[in-house]
Design a protein around this motif. Structure first.
Motif, short mmCIF file in Angstrom:
data_model
loop_
_atom_site.label_atom_id
_atom_site.label_comp_id
_atom_site.label_asym_id
_atom_site.label_seq_id
_atom_site.Cartn_x
_atom_site.Cartn_y
_atom_site.Cartn_z
N GLU A 112 146.50 52.72 87.75
CA GLU A 112 145.79 53.49 86.73
C GLU A 112 144.51 54.11 87.29
N PHE A 113 143.80 53.36 88.12
CA PHE A 113 142.57 53.89 88.72
C PHE A 113 142.90 55.04 89.67
N ALA A 114 143.94 54.87 90.47
CA ALA A 114 144.34 55.94 91.40
C ALA A 114 144.77 57.18 90.63
N SER A 115 145.45 57.01 89.51
CA SER A 115 145.87 58.16 88.70
C SER A 115 144.66 58.90 88.14
N SER A 116 143.64 58.17 87.70
CA SER A 116 142.43 58.82 87.19
C SER A 116 141.74 59.63 88.29
N LEU A 117 141.72 59.09 89.51
CA LEU A 117 141.12 59.83 90.62
C LEU A 117 141.89 61.10 90.94
N GLN A 118 143.21 61.04 90.88
CA GLN A 118 144.02 62.22 91.16
C GLN A 118 143.82 63.31 90.11
N LEU A 119 143.75 62.92 88.85
CA LEU A 119 143.54 63.91 87.79
C LEU A 119 142.16 64.57 87.92
N ALA A 120 141.16 63.78 88.27
CA ALA A 120 139.83 64.35 88.44
C ALA A 120 139.79 65.30 89.64
N GLN A 121 140.45 64.94 90.74
CA GLN A 121 140.49 65.81 91.92
C GLN A 121 141.25 67.10 91.61
N LYS A 122 142.28 67.01 90.81
CA LYS A 122 143.02 68.21 90.42
C LYS A 122 142.14 69.15 89.61
N ALA A 123 141.31 68.60 88.73
CA ALA A 123 140.41 69.44 87.94
C ALA A 123 139.39 70.14 88.84
N VAL A 124 138.89 69.45 89.87
CA VAL A 124 137.94 70.07 90.80
C VAL A 124 138.62 71.20 91.57
N ASP A 125 139.85 70.97 92.00
CA ASP A 125 140.58 72.02 92.72
C ASP A 125 140.81 73.24 91.83
N MET A 126 141.11 73.03 90.56
CA MET A 126 141.31 74.15 89.65
C MET A 126 140.00 74.90 89.42
#
Length: 318
Positions: free
Chosen positions: A200-214
């Motif tokens: 769950e923590f890793a998934s939260s990090l991935q979603l946040a990184q995706k938002a930064v890339d967008m």
């Protein structure tokens, strides 16, 4: 019994029927014995009257009646009236006795419950220590053997010296066992819950990184966010990702028999802090656009022209 159904007793007596003794019969005047019919000549009379002969059966019945004579005695009995119910003193004594019995029953129940809890924990922990699917892999062999021997001794004590101990003794021994057994259970629980919280923590990090890339790609959903805030989000992602990777490495090197270097509660707390900081920026709503000025309507311009014609100063005077 009166009209209200109340029974009134005026007196009481005891009647006894006693057989007459020989002295009592001697004191009484004996009736004259009849003359024997055999001594009376035939056709002669007794006291000037003719006497009928008495049969032997009648003579025996008369003698038997004399023997069965009884004496009747009457004894007056005292009558004591008792009201229904108990006095206040008796009631208080009975209430006190009842409270004592209730307290004794409660203490006995607590004692039995404490003993059963200790016995149940002994059986449960010993069974799980011997199973590879339960706790056997989360404790070293030496500690498992020592704890198993301790549980065996506790079981023997329960059926010998500890059969009738008070509740406090059972509670103290249960606490002693839990100080050793509960950490083993906690290690197993941590081992089972840890993979899910890490994912769950890793998934939260991935979603946040995706938002930064967008945002960096110029996506309209994040175009309204300040660049400084997005740089702060990227720094938090990098920091939390490094923390998570370090903890995963430490957990992989830690054997099951030892306490983990990081607990599930600590991982969940780190995840919650990260999400609270990052989502406060990424979920910030877009500012509302400024309202456009309202255009002048035809009706308002027509009213202005009419006012010009109506003004006398604007009229030409010849």
């Amino acid at each position: 019994v009166n009209l209200h159904g109340i029974l009134t007793i005026s007196g009481a007596s005891l009647v006894e029927k006693l057989p007459a003794s020989e002295n009592d019969t001697n004191d009484e005047q004996a009736p004259p014995e009849p003359m024997d019919a055999s001594t009376i000549p035939p056709n002669e009379s007794v006291n000037g009257m003719e006497s009928e002969p008495i049969s032997p059966e009648e003579d025996a019945e008369r003698k038997e009646a004399k023997k069965k004579k009884q004496i009747i005695k009457t004894i007056n009995l005292p009558v004591e009236a008792l009201t229904h119910g108990y006095s206040q003193l008796d009631l208080n004594n009975y209430i006190e006795q009842e409270c004592k019995m209730i307290a004794n029953d409660r203490q006995e129940k607590e004692r039995v419950d404490a003993r059963n809890a200790l016995e149940e924990y002994v059986y449960e922990l010993r069974g799980k220590l011997s199973s590879e699917d339960e706790l056997a892999t989360f404790v070293s062999d030496a500690d498992r053997h020592a704890l198993t021997n301790q549980l065996d001794q506790m079981e023997n004590w329960l059926y010998e010296e500890g059969e009738d101990c008070n509740r406090q003794v059972y509670a103290e021994k249960l606490t002693t066992l839990k100080n050793t057994g509960e950490p083993i259970k906690t290690r197993r629980l941590e081992f089972e819950l840890r993979p899910q919280i890490l994912e769950e923590f890793a998934s939260s990090l991935q979603l946040a990184q995706k938002a930064v890339d967008m945002y960096r790609a110029g996506d309209e959903r994040y175009a309204h966010l300040p660049e400084a805030d997005m740089k702060s989000v990227a720094a938090d992602i990098e920091k939390s990702s490094k923390w998570l990777q370090d903890k995963r490495t430490a957990l992989a090197a830690c054997p099951r028999q030892n306490n983990p270097p990081v607990t599930v509660a600590e991982i969940r707390e780190e995840k919650t802090t990260f999400e609270k900081t990052v989502l406060a920026v990424l979920q910030r709503p877009k500012p509302k656009p400024a309202p456009a000025p309202a255009p002048e309507t035809t009706e308002s311009s027509g009213d202005a022209k009419q006012s010009d014609h109506a003004n006398p100063e604007n009229m030409d005077i010849e």
